[in-house]
Design a protein around this motif. Structure first.
Motif, PDB file in Angstrom:
ATOM      1  N   PHE A 201      -3.632   3.346  14.091  1.00  0.00           N
ATOM      2  CA  PHE A 201      -4.431   2.001  14.030  1.00  0.00           C
ATOM      3  C   PHE A 201      -5.217   1.556  15.049  1.00  0.00           C
ATOM      4  O   PHE A 201      -5.856   2.226  16.035  1.00  0.00           O
ATOM      5  N   THR A 202      -6.595   1.116  14.960  1.00  0.00           N
ATOM      6  CA  THR A 202      -7.772   0.316  15.984  1.00  0.00           C
ATOM      7  C   THR A 202      -7.618  -0.963  16.152  1.00  0.00           C
ATOM      8  O   THR A 202      -7.427  -1.895  14.602  1.00  0.00           O
ATOM      9  N   ILE A 203      -7.845  -2.040  17.070  1.00  0.00           N
ATOM     10  CA  ILE A 203      -7.941  -3.215  17.263  1.00  0.00           C
ATOM     11  C   ILE A 203      -9.397  -3.538  17.429  1.00  0.00           C
ATOM     12  O   ILE A 203      -9.987  -2.811  18.447  1.00  0.00           O
ATOM     13  N   SER A 204      -9.693  -4.639  17.643  1.00  0.00           N
ATOM     14  CA  SER A 204     -10.936  -5.518  17.741  1.00  0.00           C
ATOM     15  C   SER A 204     -11.254  -6.520  17.122  1.00  0.00           C
ATOM     16  O   SER A 204     -10.103  -7.545  17.151  1.00  0.00           O
TER      17      SER A 204
ATOM     18  N   MET B  81      -5.660  -0.575  10.636  1.00  0.00           N
ATOM     19  CA  MET B  81      -4.237   0.512   9.875  1.00  0.00           C
ATOM     20  C   MET B  81      -4.553   1.341   9.650  1.00  0.00           C
ATOM     21  O   MET B  81      -4.420   1.426   8.182  1.00  0.00           O
ATOM     22  N   ASN B  82      -4.769   2.372   9.448  1.00  0.00           N
ATOM     23  CA  ASN B  82      -5.174   4.203   8.576  1.00  0.00           C
ATOM     24  C   ASN B  82      -3.557   4.651   8.412  1.00  0.00           C
ATOM     25  O   ASN B  82      -2.546   4.773   9.013  1.00  0.00           O
ATOM     26  N   SER B  83      -3.452   5.009   7.828  1.00  0.00           N
ATOM     27  CA  SER B  83      -2.610   6.413   7.397  1.00  0.00           C
ATOM     28  C   SER B  83      -1.201   5.851   7.777  1.00  0.00           C
ATOM     29  O   SER B  83      -0.653   6.469   8.458  1.00  0.00           O
ATOM     30  N   LEU B  84      -1.117   4.490   6.712  1.00  0.00           N
ATOM     31  CA  LEU B  84       0.122   3.555   7.075  1.00  0.00           C
ATOM     32  C   LEU B  84       0.871   4.362   6.228  1.00  0.00           C
ATOM     33  O   LEU B  84       1.432   5.250   5.974  1.00  0.00           O
ATOM     34  N   LYS B  85       2.426   4.959   7.002  1.00  0.00           N
ATOM     35  CA  LYS B  85       3.730   4.858   7.001  1.00  0.00           C
ATOM     36  C   LYS B  85       4.691   4.044   6.816  1.00  0.00           C
ATOM     37  O   LYS B  85       4.531   3.216   6.374  1.00  0.00           O
ATOM     38  N   PRO B  86       5.784   4.687   5.781  1.00  0.00           N
ATOM     39  CA  PRO B  86       6.884   3.660   5.845  1.00  0.00           C
ATOM     40  C   PRO B  86       7.114   2.876   6.533  1.00  0.00           C
ATOM     41  O   PRO B  86       7.404   1.306   6.472  1.00  0.00           O
ATOM     42  N   GLU B  87       7.473   2.865   7.902  1.00  0.00           N
ATOM     43  CA  GLU B  87       7.763   2.606   8.478  1.00  0.00           C
ATOM     44  C   GLU B  87       7.210   1.714   9.350  1.00  0.00           C
ATOM     45  O   GLU B  87       7.423   0.642  10.567  1.00  0.00           O
ATOM     46  N   ASP B  88       5.935   1.980   8.738  1.00  0.00           N
ATOM     47  CA  ASP B  88       4.945   1.045   9.473  1.00  0.00           C
ATOM     48  C   ASP B  88       5.375  -0.520   8.747  1.00  0.00           C
ATOM     49  O   ASP B  88       4.356  -2.094   8.872  1.00  0.00           O
TER      50      ASP B  88
ATOM     51  N   VAL C 211       0.778  -1.279  -0.006  1.00  0.00           N
ATOM     52  CA  VAL C 211       0.240   0.131   0.115  1.00  0.00           C
ATOM     53  C   VAL C 211       0.698   0.955   0.205  1.00  0.00           C
ATOM     54  O   VAL C 211       2.204   0.747   0.322  1.00  0.00           O
ATOM     55  N   GLN C 212       0.190   2.575  -0.473  1.00  0.00           N
ATOM     56  CA  GLN C 212       1.220   3.717  -0.854  1.00  0.00           C
ATOM     57  C   GLN C 212       0.894   4.053   0.816  1.00  0.00           C
ATOM     58  O   GLN C 212      -0.178   3.928   1.476  1.00  0.00           O
ATOM     59  N   ALA C 213       2.006   4.649   1.031  1.00  0.00           N
ATOM     60  CA  ALA C 213       2.011   6.025   2.254  1.00  0.00           C
ATOM     61  C   ALA C 213       0.481   6.406   2.077  1.00  0.00           C
ATOM     62  O   ALA C 213       0.115   7.010   1.186  1.00  0.00           O
ATOM     63  N   GLY C 214      -0.135   6.874   3.696  1.00  0.00           N
ATOM     64  CA  GLY C 214      -1.260   7.301   3.381  1.00  0.00           C
ATOM     65  C   GLY C 214      -2.281   6.291   3.946  1.00  0.00           C
ATOM     66  O   GLY C 214      -3.663   6.824   3.664  1.00  0.00           O
ATOM     67  N   GLY C 215      -2.157   5.390   2.879  1.00  0.00           N
ATOM     68  CA  GLY C 215      -3.466   4.434   2.473  1.00  0.00           C
ATOM     69  C   GLY C 215      -3.479   3.222   3.808  1.00  0.00           C
ATOM     70  O   GLY C 215      -3.211   4.166   4.897  1.00  0.00           O
ATOM     71  N   PHE C 216      -4.250   2.586   3.851  1.00  0.00           N
ATOM     72  CA  PHE C 216      -4.753   1.497   4.603  1.00  0.00           C
ATOM     73  C   PHE C 216      -4.739   0.083   4.555  1.00  0.00           C
ATOM     74  O   PHE C 216      -5.370   0.099   3.150  1.00  0.00           O
ATOM     75  N   LEU C 217      -4.862  -0.667   5.433  1.00  0.00           N
ATOM     76  CA  LEU C 217      -5.233  -1.717   5.521  1.00  0.00           C
ATOM     77  C   LEU C 217      -5.147  -2.317   6.543  1.00  0.00           C
ATOM     78  O   LEU C 217      -5.752  -2.146   7.498  1.00  0.00           O
ATOM     79  N   ARG C 218      -6.822  -3.504   6.832  1.00  0.00           N
ATOM     80  CA  ARG C 218      -6.910  -4.478   7.625  1.00  0.00           C
ATOM     81  C   ARG C 218      -6.700  -5.581   7.920  1.00  0.00           C
ATOM     82  O   ARG C 218      -6.948  -6.680   6.418  1.00  0.00           O
TER      83      ARG C 218
ATOM     84  N   SER D 264     -11.094 -10.268  29.569  1.00  0.00           N
ATOM     85  CA  SER D 264     -10.247 -10.611  30.771  1.00  0.00           C
ATOM     86  C   SER D 264     -10.711  -9.184  31.913  1.00  0.00           C
ATOM     87  O   SER D 264     -11.807  -9.190  32.714  1.00  0.00           O
ATOM     88  N   ASP D 265      -9.795  -7.872  31.483  1.00  0.00           N
ATOM     89  CA  ASP D 265      -9.825  -7.336  31.806  1.00  0.00           C
ATOM     90  C   ASP D 265     -10.395  -6.234  31.231  1.00  0.00           C
ATOM     91  O   ASP D 265     -10.036  -4.414  31.734  1.00  0.00           O
ATOM     92  N   GLY D 266     -10.873  -6.051  29.980  1.00  0.00           N
ATOM     93  CA  GLY D 266     -11.213  -4.693  29.016  1.00  0.00           C
ATOM     94  C   GLY D 266     -10.292  -3.921  28.149  1.00  0.00           C
ATOM     95  O   GLY D 266     -10.845  -2.852  28.341  1.00  0.00           O
ATOM     96  N   SER D 267      -9.186  -4.473  28.780  1.00  0.00           N
ATOM     97  CA  SER D 267      -7.797  -3.029  28.347  1.00  0.00           C
ATOM     98  C   SER D 267      -7.594  -3.279  26.972  1.00  0.00           C
ATOM     99  O   SER D 267      -8.209  -4.370  26.349  1.00  0.00           O
ATOM    100  N   THR D 268      -7.179  -2.208  26.468  1.00  0.00           N
ATOM    101  CA  THR D 268      -6.931  -2.170  25.285  1.00  0.00           C
ATOM    102  C   THR D 268      -5.141  -1.479  25.334  1.00  0.00           C
ATOM    103  O   THR D 268      -5.222  -0.517  26.245  1.00  0.00           O
ATOM    104  N   TYR D 269      -4.129  -1.789  25.026  1.00  0.00           N
ATOM    105  CA  TYR D 269      -3.329  -1.161  23.908  1.00  0.00           C
ATOM    106  C   TYR D 269      -2.719  -0.688  22.805  1.00  0.00           C
ATOM    107  O   TYR D 269      -2.809  -1.646  22.014  1.00  0.00           O
ATOM    108  N   TYR D 270      -2.468  -0.019  22.979  1.00  0.00           N
ATOM    109  CA  TYR D 270      -1.442   0.526  21.408  1.00  0.00           C
ATOM    110  C   TYR D 270      -0.273   1.091  21.802  1.00  0.00           C
ATOM    111  O   TYR D 270       0.132   1.309  22.496  1.00  0.00           O
ATOM    112  N   ALA D 271       0.876   0.703  21.311  1.00  0.00           N
ATOM    113  CA  ALA D 271       2.111   1.197  21.222  1.00  0.00           C
ATOM    114  C   ALA D 271       1.809   2.885  20.254  1.00  0.00           C
ATOM    115  O   ALA D 271       1.300   2.884  20.093  1.00  0.00           O
ATOM    116  N   ASP D 272       3.429   3.416  20.582  1.00  0.00           N
ATOM    117  CA  ASP D 272       2.817   5.100  20.710  1.00  0.00           C
ATOM    118  C   ASP D 272       3.169   4.750  19.310  1.00  0.00           C
ATOM    119  O   ASP D 272       2.427   6.280  18.674  1.00  0.00           O
TER     120      ASP D 272
END
Length: 124
Positions: free
Chosen positions: A68-71, A84-91, A12-19, A54-62
């Motif tokens: 990104f959104t996990i579900s 994964m939205n607004s993808l960057k080359p470093e992703d 995908v190009q930078a700025g694009g998205f994937l699921r 189990s505890d309803g928690s969600t974590y995202y790296a900075d």
């Protein structure tokens, strides 16, 4: 048999998205925290995101917060997703889904189950 099957990687190009999707079978889905973990060649694996029922928690790296959104969905089959939205080359990395009993953890060695990775390539 325990199976975690990840799908959805691609180019995908930078700025694009994937699921990304991960179909999970063979484990009590609600008793496992599910994570997306990525690895760039030559670097250590990194927990990108995790969700625990189990505890309803969600974590995202900075590095992915706000992009990104996990579900998860256990209505028809047990699946965990990573939007994964607004993808960057470093992703660019191989993305794995993995399960850890009950709670999210950032310790890679503690994960109990792993799927095969799916490659995400973001071009600039």
């Amino acid at each position: 048999d325990v199976q975690l099957q990840a799908f959805g990687g691609g180019l995908v190009q930078a700025g694009g998205f994937l699921r990304l999707s991960c179909a999970v079978s063979g484990i009590p889905f609600d008793d496992y925290a599910m994570s997306w973990i990525r690895q760039v060649p030559g670097k250590e694996r990194e927990v990108v995101s995790c969700t625990s029922k189990s505890d309803g928690s969600t974590y995202y790296a900075d590095s992915v917060k706000g992009r990104f959104t996990i579900s998860s969905d256990s209505n028809t089959e047990n699946e965990v997703f990573l939007q994964m939205n607004s993808l960057k080359p470093e992703d660019t990395a191989v993305y794995y889904c993995a399960g850890h009993a009950l709670l999210c953890t950032l310790r890679i060695s503690e994960y109990d189950y792993w799927g095969l990775g799916t490659l995400v390539t973001v071009s600039s």
